[in-house]
Scaffold this active site. Structure first.
Site, PDB file in Angstrom:
ATOM      1  N   CYS A 213     -12.147  12.319   8.938  1.00 26.78           N
ATOM      2  CA  CYS A 213     -12.504  13.715   8.687  1.00 26.78           C
ATOM      3  C   CYS A 213     -11.874  14.234   7.409  1.00 26.78           C
ATOM      4  O   CYS A 213     -11.032  15.143   7.431  1.00 26.78           O
ATOM      5  CB  CYS A 213     -12.089  14.554   9.884  1.00 26.78           C
ATOM      6  SG  CYS A 213     -12.787  13.875  11.377  1.00 26.78           S
ATOM      7  N   GLU A 214     -12.212  13.626   6.305  1.00 23.29           N
ATOM      8  CA  GLU A 214     -11.734  14.065   4.996  1.00 23.29           C
ATOM      9  C   GLU A 214     -12.789  13.672   3.976  1.00 23.29           C
ATOM     10  O   GLU A 214     -13.331  12.562   4.042  1.00 23.29           O
ATOM     11  CB  GLU A 214     -10.449  13.311   4.587  1.00 23.29           C
ATOM     12  CG  GLU A 214      -9.330  13.419   5.547  1.00 23.29           C
ATOM     13  CD  GLU A 214      -8.045  13.938   4.918  1.00 23.29           C
ATOM     14  OE1 GLU A 214      -8.053  14.358   3.745  1.00 23.29           O
ATOM     15  OE2 GLU A 214      -7.038  13.923   5.641  1.00 23.29           O
TER      16      GLU A 214
ATOM     17  N   TYR B 259      -2.175  -4.062  -1.669  1.00 20.81           N
ATOM     18  CA  TYR B 259      -2.065  -2.639  -1.352  1.00 20.81           C
ATOM     19  C   TYR B 259      -3.249  -2.161  -0.512  1.00 20.81           C
ATOM     20  O   TYR B 259      -3.726  -1.046  -0.653  1.00 20.81           O
ATOM     21  CB  TYR B 259      -1.908  -1.816  -2.647  1.00 20.81           C
ATOM     22  CG  TYR B 259      -0.782  -2.346  -3.520  1.00 20.81           C
ATOM     23  CD1 TYR B 259       0.533  -2.202  -3.114  1.00 20.81           C
ATOM     24  CD2 TYR B 259      -1.038  -3.047  -4.708  1.00 20.81           C
ATOM     25  CE1 TYR B 259       1.572  -2.725  -3.882  1.00 20.81           C
ATOM     26  CE2 TYR B 259      -0.007  -3.566  -5.475  1.00 20.81           C
ATOM     27  CZ  TYR B 259       1.296  -3.411  -5.055  1.00 20.81           C
ATOM     28  OH  TYR B 259       2.322  -3.924  -5.802  1.00 20.81           O
TER      29      TYR B 259
ATOM     30  N   GLY C 238       3.574  -6.287 -12.232  1.00 17.49           N
ATOM     31  CA  GLY C 238       2.735  -5.356 -12.986  1.00 17.49           C
ATOM     32  C   GLY C 238       1.476  -5.915 -13.598  1.00 17.49           C
ATOM     33  O   GLY C 238       0.676  -5.167 -14.157  1.00 17.49           O
TER      34      GLY C 238
ATOM     35  N   PRO D 190       5.611 -10.557  -9.255  1.00 16.39           N
ATOM     36  CA  PRO D 190       4.196 -10.204  -9.187  1.00 16.39           C
ATOM     37  C   PRO D 190       3.753  -9.930  -7.758  1.00 16.39           C
ATOM     38  O   PRO D 190       4.223 -10.563  -6.819  1.00 16.39           O
ATOM     39  CB  PRO D 190       3.511 -11.467  -9.716  1.00 16.39           C
ATOM     40  CG  PRO D 190       4.446 -12.567  -9.361  1.00 16.39           C
ATOM     41  CD  PRO D 190       5.839 -12.000  -9.423  1.00 16.39           C
ATOM     42  N   GLY D 191       2.890  -8.976  -7.605  1.00 13.97           N
ATOM     43  CA  GLY D 191       2.314  -8.695  -6.292  1.00 13.97           C
ATOM     44  C   GLY D 191       0.804  -8.780  -6.386  1.00 13.97           C
ATOM     45  O   GLY D 191       0.176  -9.754  -5.982  1.00 13.97           O
ATOM     46  N   ARG D 192       0.234  -7.766  -7.028  1.00 15.68           N
ATOM     47  CA  ARG D 192      -1.216  -7.655  -7.131  1.00 15.68           C
ATOM     48  C   ARG D 192      -1.869  -8.918  -7.717  1.00 15.68           C
ATOM     49  O   ARG D 192      -2.890  -9.370  -7.232  1.00 15.68           O
ATOM     50  CB  ARG D 192      -1.530  -6.459  -8.044  1.00 15.68           C
ATOM     51  CG  ARG D 192      -2.983  -6.062  -8.077  1.00 15.68           C
ATOM     52  CD  ARG D 192      -3.232  -5.014  -9.164  1.00 15.68           C
ATOM     53  NE  ARG D 192      -2.291  -3.947  -9.205  1.00 15.68           N
ATOM     54  CZ  ARG D 192      -2.456  -2.760  -8.623  1.00 15.68           C
ATOM     55  NH1 ARG D 192      -3.547  -2.503  -7.948  1.00 15.68           N
ATOM     56  NH2 ARG D 192      -1.528  -1.832  -8.738  1.00 15.68           N
TER      57      ARG D 192
ATOM     58  N   ARG E 263      -6.810   3.136  -1.398  1.00 15.83           N
ATOM     59  CA  ARG E 263      -6.775   3.134  -2.862  1.00 15.83           C
ATOM     60  C   ARG E 263      -7.843   4.016  -3.516  1.00 15.83           C
ATOM     61  O   ARG E 263      -7.532   4.759  -4.445  1.00 15.83           O
ATOM     62  CB  ARG E 263      -6.851   1.711  -3.426  1.00 15.83           C
ATOM     63  CG  ARG E 263      -5.696   0.802  -2.955  1.00 15.83           C
ATOM     64  CD  ARG E 263      -5.583  -0.498  -3.724  1.00 15.83           C
ATOM     65  NE  ARG E 263      -5.085  -0.291  -5.053  1.00 15.83           N
ATOM     66  CZ  ARG E 263      -5.825  -0.240  -6.139  1.00 15.83           C
ATOM     67  NH1 ARG E 263      -7.129  -0.446  -6.061  1.00 15.83           N
ATOM     68  NH2 ARG E 263      -5.293  -0.003  -7.312  1.00 15.83           N
TER      69      ARG E 263
HETATM   70  N1  LLP Z   1       8.467  -4.896  -8.604  1.00 15.17           N
HETATM   71  C1  LLP Z   1       8.703  -3.599  -8.348  1.00 15.17           C
HETATM   72  C2  LLP Z   1      10.065  -3.084  -8.494  1.00 15.17           C
HETATM   73  C3  LLP Z   1       7.636  -2.776  -7.937  1.00 15.17           C
HETATM   74  O1  LLP Z   1       7.874  -1.486  -7.699  1.00 15.17           O
HETATM   75  C4  LLP Z   1       6.346  -3.310  -7.815  1.00 15.17           C
HETATM   76  C5  LLP Z   1       5.225  -2.473  -7.375  1.00 15.17           C
HETATM   77  C6  LLP Z   1       6.157  -4.679  -8.067  1.00 15.17           C
HETATM   78  C7  LLP Z   1       7.246  -5.441  -8.481  1.00 15.17           C
HETATM   79  C8  LLP Z   1       4.822  -5.356  -7.942  1.00 15.17           C
HETATM   80  O2  LLP Z   1       3.921  -4.844  -8.839  1.00 15.17           O
HETATM   81  P1  LLP Z   1       2.484  -5.535  -9.041  1.00 15.17           P
HETATM   82  O3  LLP Z   1       2.700  -6.909  -9.616  1.00 15.17           O
HETATM   83  O4  LLP Z   1       1.826  -5.582  -7.731  1.00 15.17           O
HETATM   84  O5  LLP Z   1       1.784  -4.638  -9.990  1.00 15.17           O
HETATM   85  N2  LLP Z   1      -0.071   1.007  -4.388  1.00 15.17           N
HETATM   86  C9  LLP Z   1      -0.392   0.847  -5.790  1.00 15.17           C
HETATM   87  C10 LLP Z   1       0.554  -0.074  -6.499  1.00 15.17           C
HETATM   88  C11 LLP Z   1       2.009   0.324  -6.336  1.00 15.17           C
HETATM   89  C12 LLP Z   1       2.949  -0.609  -7.026  1.00 15.17           C
HETATM   90  C13 LLP Z   1       4.349  -0.346  -6.589  1.00 15.17           C
HETATM   91  N3  LLP Z   1       5.331  -1.220  -7.136  1.00 15.17           N
HETATM   92  C14 LLP Z   1      -1.854   0.414  -5.907  1.00 15.17           C
HETATM   93  O6  LLP Z   1      -2.515   0.249  -4.882  1.00 15.17           O
HETATM   94  O7  LLP Z   1      -2.368   0.280  -7.013  1.00 15.17           O
END
Ligand code: LLP
Length: 426
Positions: free
Chosen positions: A355-356, A384, A251, A286-288, A324
């Site tokens: 086409c949107e 993402y 997050g 962490p992802g983002r 996004r």
């Molecule tokens: N853990 C869980 C259970 C999650 O559902 C997520 C993301 C993460 C970790 C990783 O979260 P991050 O660190 O990346 O914030 N498509 C959207 C974001 C969707 C996030 C979904 N879950 C965007 O492009 O902003």
């Protein structure tokens, strides 16, 4: 670090910078990559990825957390391998992500599996892979996992994902910790599930999981959520339930424009005092934070179209490549790949060929004048981006390139027309 638009500063964005007018990733000018690959192309900086992982590892080293990178943010095998090689585990949400995790030889004991809708087949595969934990989101799911484990004569470890009803102050679509969302289990229900769980012969409820949302810029919502779960865990322990794993989710927010998100160190300073003298194995997902700023989407300007009210830069990348802006109205910086001195600046809408009307990357954005044939990048697209791309309008998905120092590699080829119809029959 410059945020947002390209204004000519020498250092711009982690390992993206301007060298004598050429936008470079690490030591490679983007134009050199595009000469080989064409466009649209996703480009990732390997060094940014490993440094961002290291930032979290370092900030939290006193508690030796397991960092399970969230595969959904960017699931390219080369990206996953870079992280796994540097000690990360993986947070998965599907059989497909488990397949990828295995392809990069991530040990099962470093895999956690979340998601509200796991199928029987996915559960079986995860049990076979001996993952560390199922993050369970409902009682029926727990019962199903238990039933399957029993039939397979295996023992599984489970975390319940609790929903702490905390507002993370982010976009509604990426808010997951509020009571009205489909995620997690409220404290009262979770408590009775933990208490009842002693009866389960093939599942051990030894963990707790929380993930309140994404692109969260400050520590407060996390602190609020973690305080609540610690109180809850204390209560469980009094009732004789032993919690070994605390999975605190992902997050962490990043800079797309003028945000000022907490750094990993600032985050750790806020969070660590809560966990003092507690002996849980902490997990982060962490992802983002790890991949967003590591990636850009490069595109070519096909046409400059003027109407009575607008100037459009029409690019060969579209919302199928990066959804996004269309989906969340998200801001992404737009930078030309070749900076020219003393050019006029115009206000453009940067759009794709689909086409949107939602097919845009930027609206009313002031940029240096651009012409047909010029290249531009949509910044901060490493998270993402490709993973949410599609074949809409029968467009082939982009190729992906990983840059490392002075070299680069195509780590996913551009799809072919044959790829588009694979499996179809007339
Ligand atoms: N853990 C869980 C259970 C999650 O559902 C997520 C993301 C993460 C970790 C990783 O979260 P991050 O660190 O990346 O914030 N498509 C959207 C974001 C969707 C996030 C979904 N879950 C965007 O492009 O902003």
């Amino acid at each position: 670090m410059l945020r947002g638009e390209f204004q000519g500063e020498t250092r711009m964005h982690d390992f993206y910078y301007d060298r004598k007018g050429d936008l470079c990733c690490e030591k490679v000018p983007l134009k050199k990559i595009l000469k080989k690959t064409g466009t649209p192309t996703y480009i990732y900086s390997s060094r940014t990825i490993s440094e961002h992982l290291a930032k979290i590892q370092k900030a939290f080293r006193s508690v030796r957390p397991l960092i399970c990178y969230s595969v959904k943010a960017n699931s390219n095998l080369a990206v996953l391998k870079t992280l796994v090689k540097n000690g990360a585990g993986l947070d998965i949400v599907s059989g497909g992500e488990l397949f990828r995790a295995r392809k990069v030889q991530c040990p099962g004991r470093k895999i956690v599996y979340a998601g509200v809708g796991k199928t029987d087949e996915e559960i079986r595969e995860a049990i076979r892979a001996r993952i560390l934990l199922f993050n369970v989101e409902s009682l029926p799911e727990l019962e199903r996992i238990h039933q399957i484990a029993k039939a397979m004569r295996k023992q599984v470890n489970v975390s319940l994902r609790v929903n702490p009803n905390v507002d993370p102050h982010t976009h509604a679509y990426i808010t997951t910790g509020r009571a009205e969302t489909k995620f997690g289990i409220d404290f009262d229900r979770a408590r009775s599930i933990y208490l009842e769980s002693k009866k389960l012969t093939h599942a051990t409820l030894c963990g707790l999981h929380v993930h309140i949302g994404s692109q969260i810029e400050t520590g407060e919502p996390f602190v609020e959520a973690f305080r609540k779960i610690l109180e809850f865990v204390d209560d469980l322990e009094l009732a004789g339930i032993k919690i070994k794993f605390l999975n605190l989710g992902g997050g962490l927010g990043v800079i797309y424009s003028d945000e000022n998100p907490q750094t990993a160190d600032e985050f750790a300073k806020k969070i660590l005092p809560l966990f003092k003298k507690r002996k849980y194995q902490i997990i982060f997902e962490p992802g983002r934070f790890i991949v967003a700023n590591a990636g850009v989407l490069a595109a070519k300007v096909l046409y400059v179209k003027e109407t009575a009210v607008k100037k459009f830069l029409i690019t060969d990348a579209g919302m199928n490549d990066l959804i996004r802006p269309a989906f969340y109205n998200a801001y992404h910086g737009i930078w030309p790949i070749r900076k020219q001195e003393h050019v006029a600046r115009w206000v453009y809408d940067v759009v794709g060929p689909i086409c949107e009307s939602g097919d845009f990357f930027a609206k009313d954005r002031e940029l240096p004048e651009m012409r047909s044939g010029d290249f531009l990048t949509v910044m901060t697209s490493g998270a993402y981006g490709f993973t949410m791309s599609s074949n809409y309008n029968s467009r082939r998905r982009a190729c992906e390139v990983l840059v490392k120092g002075a070299s680069f590699r195509v780590v996913r080829q551009r799809e072919t027309y044959q790829d588009l119809v694979r499996g179809e029959k007339i």
